[in-house]
Scaffold this motif. Structure first.
Motif, mmCIF file in Angstrom:
data_model
loop_
_atom_site.group_PDB
_atom_site.id
_atom_site.type_symbol
_atom_site.label_atom_id
_atom_site.label_comp_id
_atom_site.label_asym_id
_atom_site.label_seq_id
_atom_site.Cartn_x
_atom_site.Cartn_y
_atom_site.Cartn_z
ATOM 1 N N GLY A 37 0.822 -1.208 0.000
ATOM 2 C CA GLY A 37 0.000 0.000 0.000
ATOM 3 C C GLY A 37 0.853 1.254 0.000
ATOM 4 N N VAL A 39 0.259 5.484 0.879
ATOM 5 C CA VAL A 39 -0.648 6.527 1.351
ATOM 6 C C VAL A 39 0.008 7.892 1.157
ATOM 7 C CG1 VAL A 39 -1.982 7.406 3.293
ATOM 8 C CG2 VAL A 39 -1.578 4.947 3.088
ATOM 9 N N LEU A 51 -1.247 -2.526 4.088
ATOM 10 C CA LEU A 51 -2.292 -1.555 4.392
ATOM 11 C C LEU A 51 -3.606 -2.249 4.744
ATOM 12 C CD1 LEU A 51 -2.813 1.780 2.595
ATOM 13 C CD2 LEU A 51 -4.774 0.289 2.913
ATOM 14 N N TYR A 53 -7.763 -1.364 5.440
ATOM 15 C CA TYR A 53 -8.827 -0.376 5.310
ATOM 16 C C TYR A 53 -10.039 -0.845 6.110
ATOM 17 C CZ TYR A 53 -12.535 2.414 3.076
ATOM 18 O OH TYR A 53 -13.600 3.248 2.842
ATOM 19 N N VAL A 60 -7.828 4.228 7.418
ATOM 20 C CA VAL A 60 -6.810 3.443 6.730
ATOM 21 C C VAL A 60 -5.593 3.341 7.651
ATOM 22 C CG1 VAL A 60 -5.912 5.481 5.512
ATOM 23 C CG2 VAL A 60 -5.437 3.192 4.631
ATOM 24 N N VAL A 62 -1.571 1.876 7.936
ATOM 25 C CA VAL A 62 -0.410 1.417 7.191
ATOM 26 C C VAL A 62 0.655 0.949 8.176
ATOM 27 C CG1 VAL A 62 0.502 3.772 7.030
ATOM 28 C CG2 VAL A 62 1.310 2.004 5.434
ATOM 29 N N PHE A 80 -4.904 6.899 -1.365
ATOM 30 C CA PHE A 80 -4.097 5.720 -1.052
ATOM 31 C C PHE A 80 -4.338 4.668 -2.128
ATOM 32 C CE2 PHE A 80 -7.964 4.697 1.425
ATOM 33 C CZ PHE A 80 -8.157 3.351 1.163
ATOM 34 N N VAL A 82 -3.536 0.589 -3.285
ATOM 35 C CA VAL A 82 -3.236 -0.734 -2.747
ATOM 36 C C VAL A 82 -3.074 -1.728 -3.884
ATOM 37 C CG1 VAL A 82 -4.412 -0.330 -0.559
ATOM 38 C CG2 VAL A 82 -5.693 -1.225 -2.500
#
Length: 223
Positions: A37, A39, A51, A53, A60, A62, A80, A82
């Protein structure tokens, strides 16, 4: 003796279904994880790592290289992205009234970006609960039928449902509750041209991929 053992055997089977069902219900289907991921924060910083969610909380998280976990709300995030190694997805925050059409109050919320342009097709996911009918007419259709009546407890499954929206040039989020009717209202003078394009390409308003094609084509002809 044989009948007792047989009934006991059925009881064990039903008991296992109970615990399996309870285990499934305990899982958070509104949480999605990706091994990779990225961000981008409103501060200008960019963070990378596994990551997570949380759909319901709109948060979110990380995981950084040092093992620490940072959590961010939509107000702190520019976007973000992914990836599961095959597909990538991008999420962005937009101001939204949380589906309350009679409220002027808006707050940032994450939406998955399906395409970009003058009009952008975006998506959120919600959790719906469906009851698992225990009647015999449903046996054999993926639901468990208990002929001995041990399953009087409530059974249900939680499923993820896609909800589609359109981000407009004036920065509004329009819910596509009835995609065909809602989009035709937006097409306006281009409605006839759009209908011809959709018919010629056999596109379906209820298909996510086709919706992307429809909105992308409308962007092209409405520039």
């Amino acid at each position: 003796m044989f009948k007792i053992n047989k009934l006991f055997f059925y009881f064990l089977i039903l008991l296992s279904f109970y615990f399996i069902n309870g285990s499934v219900r305990a899982q958070r289907v509104d949480i999605q994880e990706w091994p990779k991921g990225r961000v981008v924060l409103t501060s200008g910083d960019t963070l990378s790592g596994p990551l997570t969610y949380h759909r319901t909380e709109d948060i979110v998280r990380v995981t950084l290289k040092d093992g620490s976990i940072q959590a961010y709300a939509p107000v702190n995030v520019v976007s973000f992205t992914v990836s599961d190694g095959r597909f990538s997805q991008t999420f962005k925050p937009y101001m939204w009234n949380r589906g309350n059409d009679y409220s002027d109050y808006k707050a940032p919320a994450f939406f998955e970006q399906l395409n970009e342009g003058k009009y952008s097709l975006v998506k959120r996911e919600t959790i719906v609960r469906r009851n698992m009918n225990t009647g015999p007419m449903y046996a054999g259709y993926g639901r468990y039928y208990d002929p001995y009546g041990y399953g009087n407890y409530s059974r249900y499954v939680e499923q993820v449902q896609d909800l589609f929206y359109l981000h407009t040039p004036d920065n509004n989020i329009i819910a596509l509750r009835r995609p065909k009717r809602d989009l035709e209202d937006i097409f306006g003078k281009k409605n006839k041209e759009m209908k011809a394009f959709i018919s010629a390409n056999k596109l379906d308003y209820d298909n996510a991929r086709d919706l992307v094609v429809i909105v992308s084509h409308f962007n092209q002809i409405s520039q």
